[in-house]
Motif scaffolding. Structure first.
Motif, PDB file in Angstrom:
ATOM      1  N   UNK A  95      -0.603 -13.352  11.251  1.00 44.84           N
ATOM      2  CA  UNK A  95      -1.100 -12.262  10.647  1.00 44.84           C
ATOM      3  C   UNK A  95       0.134 -11.377  10.045  1.00 44.84           C
ATOM      4  N   UNK A  96       0.992 -11.092  10.746  1.00 47.38           N
ATOM      5  CA  UNK A  96       2.229 -10.326  10.023  1.00 47.38           C
ATOM      6  C   UNK A  96       2.818 -10.893   8.867  1.00 47.38           C
ATOM      7  N   UNK A  97       2.328 -12.187   8.566  1.00 48.82           N
ATOM      8  CA  UNK A  97       3.140 -12.665   7.353  1.00 48.82           C
ATOM      9  C   UNK A  97       1.975 -12.606   6.288  1.00 48.82           C
ATOM     10  N   UNK A  98       0.788 -12.345   6.275  1.00 51.90           N
ATOM     11  CA  UNK A  98      -0.240 -12.497   5.216  1.00 51.90           C
ATOM     12  C   UNK A  98      -0.001 -11.615   4.059  1.00 51.90           C
ATOM     13  N   UNK A  99       0.591 -10.393   4.382  1.00 48.68           N
ATOM     14  CA  UNK A  99       0.502  -9.441   3.236  1.00 48.68           C
ATOM     15  C   UNK A  99      -0.764  -8.802   3.066  1.00 48.68           C
ATOM     16  N   UNK A 100      -1.085  -8.665   1.402  1.00 44.44           N
ATOM     17  CA  UNK A 100      -2.335  -7.888   1.117  1.00 44.44           C
ATOM     18  C   UNK A 100      -2.633  -8.444  -0.077  1.00 44.44           C
ATOM     19  N   UNK A 101      -4.012  -8.145  -0.362  1.00 44.68           N
ATOM     20  CA  UNK A 101      -4.642  -8.777  -1.485  1.00 44.68           C
ATOM     21  C   UNK A 101      -5.678  -7.790  -2.018  1.00 44.68           C
ATOM     22  N   UNK A 102      -5.435  -6.928  -2.962  1.00 43.14           N
ATOM     23  CA  UNK A 102      -6.464  -5.698  -3.173  1.00 43.14           C
ATOM     24  C   UNK A 102      -7.299  -6.009  -4.346  1.00 43.14           C
ATOM     25  N   UNK A 103      -8.448  -5.643  -4.199  1.00 38.83           N
ATOM     26  CA  UNK A 103      -9.305  -5.404  -5.423  1.00 38.83           C
ATOM     27  C   UNK A 103      -8.965  -4.267  -6.327  1.00 38.83           C
ATOM     28  N   UNK A 104      -8.622  -4.495  -7.515  1.00 29.92           N
ATOM     29  CA  UNK A 104      -7.864  -3.227  -8.273  1.00 29.92           C
ATOM     30  C   UNK A 104      -8.914  -2.151  -8.380  1.00 29.92           C
ATOM     31  N   UNK A 105      -9.926  -2.422  -8.941  1.00 33.49           N
ATOM     32  CA  UNK A 105     -10.897  -1.188  -9.216  1.00 33.49           C
ATOM     33  C   UNK A 105     -11.267  -0.574  -7.884  1.00 33.49           C
ATOM     34  N   UNK A 106     -11.545  -1.036  -6.961  1.00 32.04           N
ATOM     35  CA  UNK A 106     -11.984  -0.376  -5.747  1.00 32.04           C
ATOM     36  C   UNK A 106     -10.740   0.357  -5.292  1.00 32.04           C
ATOM     37  N   UNK A 107      -9.313  -0.240  -5.321  1.00 30.01           N
ATOM     38  CA  UNK A 107      -8.308   0.421  -4.773  1.00 30.01           C
ATOM     39  C   UNK A 107      -7.770   1.302  -5.513  1.00 30.01           C
ATOM     40  N   UNK A 108      -7.794   1.280  -6.974  1.00 23.70           N
ATOM     41  CA  UNK A 108      -7.654   2.597  -7.796  1.00 23.70           C
ATOM     42  C   UNK A 108      -8.360   3.618  -7.598  1.00 23.70           C
ATOM     43  N   UNK A 109      -9.941   3.241  -7.450  1.00 22.35           N
ATOM     44  CA  UNK A 109     -10.815   4.593  -7.073  1.00 22.35           C
ATOM     45  C   UNK A 109     -10.632   5.284  -5.837  1.00 22.35           C
ATOM     46  N   UNK A 110     -10.091   4.385  -4.867  1.00 22.61           N
ATOM     47  CA  UNK A 110      -9.882   5.024  -3.734  1.00 22.61           C
ATOM     48  C   UNK A 110      -8.367   5.970  -3.749  1.00 22.61           C
ATOM     49  N   UNK A 111      -7.576   5.436  -4.283  1.00 26.73           N
ATOM     50  CA  UNK A 111      -6.292   6.397  -4.690  1.00 26.73           C
ATOM     51  C   UNK A 111      -6.505   7.594  -5.418  1.00 26.73           C
ATOM     52  N   UNK A 112      -7.495   7.556  -6.507  1.00 28.73           N
ATOM     53  CA  UNK A 112      -7.743   8.568  -7.270  1.00 28.73           C
ATOM     54  C   UNK A 112      -8.669   9.466  -6.338  1.00 28.73           C
ATOM     55  N   UNK A 113      -9.528   9.160  -5.501  1.00 23.64           N
ATOM     56  CA  UNK A 113     -10.193   9.896  -4.618  1.00 23.64           C
ATOM     57  C   UNK A 113      -9.274  10.654  -3.533  1.00 23.64           C
ATOM     58  N   UNK A 114      -8.230   9.986  -3.131  1.00 19.56           N
ATOM     59  CA  UNK A 114      -7.171  10.472  -2.291  1.00 19.56           C
ATOM     60  C   UNK A 114      -6.524  11.426  -3.001  1.00 19.56           C
ATOM     61  N   UNK A 115      -6.068  11.460  -4.177  1.00 18.69           N
ATOM     62  CA  UNK A 115      -5.625  12.533  -4.955  1.00 18.69           C
ATOM     63  C   UNK A 115      -6.152  13.746  -5.083  1.00 18.69           C
ATOM     64  N   UNK A 116      -7.575  13.731  -5.438  1.00 20.54           N
ATOM     65  CA  UNK A 116      -8.364  14.857  -5.515  1.00 20.54           C
ATOM     66  C   UNK A 116      -8.597  15.526  -4.337  1.00 20.54           C
ATOM     67  N   UNK A 117      -8.791  14.903  -2.956  1.00 20.46           N
ATOM     68  CA  UNK A 117      -8.467  15.337  -1.798  1.00 20.46           C
ATOM     69  C   UNK A 117      -7.188  16.344  -1.512  1.00 20.46           C
TER      70      UNK A 117
END
Length: 363
Positions: A95-117
């Motif tokens: 589990x600690x070796x798996x890293x991450x795999x992000x879906x870009x559209x959802x990830x980008x939108x989440x980061x923008x929402x965080x910036x506005x908050x």
């Protein structure tokens, strides 16, 4: 002609992808007045991206780890490779070796929402320009018409496709031109949920299972060879020569995007970060991690300007030097890995990339 509405802020951030949103979050969270300019539209590049396990430190520092955890963007437990010999090697990751795999559209939108908050003002802009002093941004928006944004510092984070004219960018050094040919398909295969990288004579293949059950298959090839022999010919030859799951694919390449590793610098007194300035070779799987780290550094530089601890010109030089150190370090690491594949030394893709760094003038 309508007079642009004047707005004054501490920092204007152009581009609201991972780098821009991260920089805006850091600055707004520190109490600075920030406007984040975003242009919505189709994305180039992969729908999902992987991050190596070590990226956890960067995600924690920039506050994005919570987004990744909440969205369940964790890496696959099974990985495979064909590299150095025609043998498919599969490994199961802890589990600690798996890293991450992000879906870009959802990830980008989440980061923008965080910036506005955090307090950043998000503005949808269809067209943006920067004055020569790096202090004013002109933006054409849908809701507010024309804006003239006065800023004490400007950050450009508009990605790999940033036009040179926007930020007076010039290429400092780049690797041989690389083209990413890709298709997305539904398959019934024993490795349908396994990430696979495979070296072939025409370049290297990336078999990436997506969250929706499909697989994205990409061939990273030499752009000049693709122009010489033709896209369909090169793609078909790569699949025929594969040992892994790509060998069974019948589909043609649907998309082609440039994926050249490139270091650029701006002649303007502005701060450029992410792929706009430092685009890494996709083989490193550290492009997204680097974009987040460079955004943190850009935010640090911008804050030092706003708080009077640094002149803008000096901060821009510091930003460029940070990118240059990182880019060259990654280029050395990637070249070493490419040289570990010795089966195709006479092929155009491998010959050009394995020769990097062998002469003093290479960089």
């Amino acid at each position: 002609m309508q007079t642009p509405r004047a707005v004054s802020v501490d920092v204007a951030v152009i581009g609201a992808g991972p780098a821009g949103a991260t920089a805006a979050s850091a600055l707004a969270g520190a109490g600075l007045a920030v406007v984040l300019l975003h242009r919505d539209g189709p994305r180039a590049g992969a729908a999902e991206e992987t991050l190596v396990p070590a990226a956890r430190r960067v995600l924690e520092r920039c506050g994005a780890l919570e987004c990744v955890d909440q969205l369940g963007f964790h890496g696959r437990s099974s990985h495979a490779s064909v590299w150095g010999e025609p043998v498919l090697r599969v490994r199961e990751e802890r589990e600690d070796e798996r890293g991450f795999q992000v879906e870009r559209r959802t990830f980008d939108a989440a980061l923008r929402a965080r910036a506005t908050r955090a307090g950043a003002q998000l503005v949808e802009a269809s067209q943006v320009s920067i004055d020569e002093r790096g202090r004013e941004v002109h933006a054409r928006t849908a809701g507010a018409g024309e804006l003239a944004i006065q800023a004490r510092a400007v950050i450009v984070a508009t990605g790999r496709a940033t036009p040179e004219s926007l930020a007076r960018l010039a290429t400092v050094v780049e690797s041989p031109a690389t083209l990413a040919l890709s298709t997305t398909l539904r398959v019934q295969h024993a490795l349908a949920r396994t990430n696979v990288i495979e070296a072939v004579r025409e370049g290297w293949l990336w078999w990436l299972p997506l969250a929706d059950g499909r697989v994205e298959l990409t061939l990273f090839c030499d752009r000049d060879e693709e122009r010489s022999v033709g896209r369909d010919t090169l793609w078909s030859a790569a699949l025929r020569g594969a040992v892994g799951p790509a060998r069974d694919v019948q589909a043609r390449a649907e998309r082609g995007t440039l994926a050249t590793a490139r270091l650029r610098a701006s002649a303007a007194p502005i701060l450029v970060c992410g792929d706009a300035s430092c685009a890494l070779d996709p083989l490193s799987s550290q492009g997204l991690e680097t974009a987040l780290a460079s955004a943190q550094h850009a935010a640090h530089c911008a804050r030092s300007v706003v708080e009077g601890r640094s002149e803008l010109a000096f901060a821009a030089l510091e930003r460029r030097a940070w990118d240059a150190r990182l880019w060259h370090a990654h280029r050395r690491q990637t070249t070493e890995f490419l040289r570990s594949e010795g089966r195709f030394v006479d092929a155009p893709f491998w010959r050009a990339r394995q020769a990097l760094g062998l002469t003093p003038s290479s960089d």
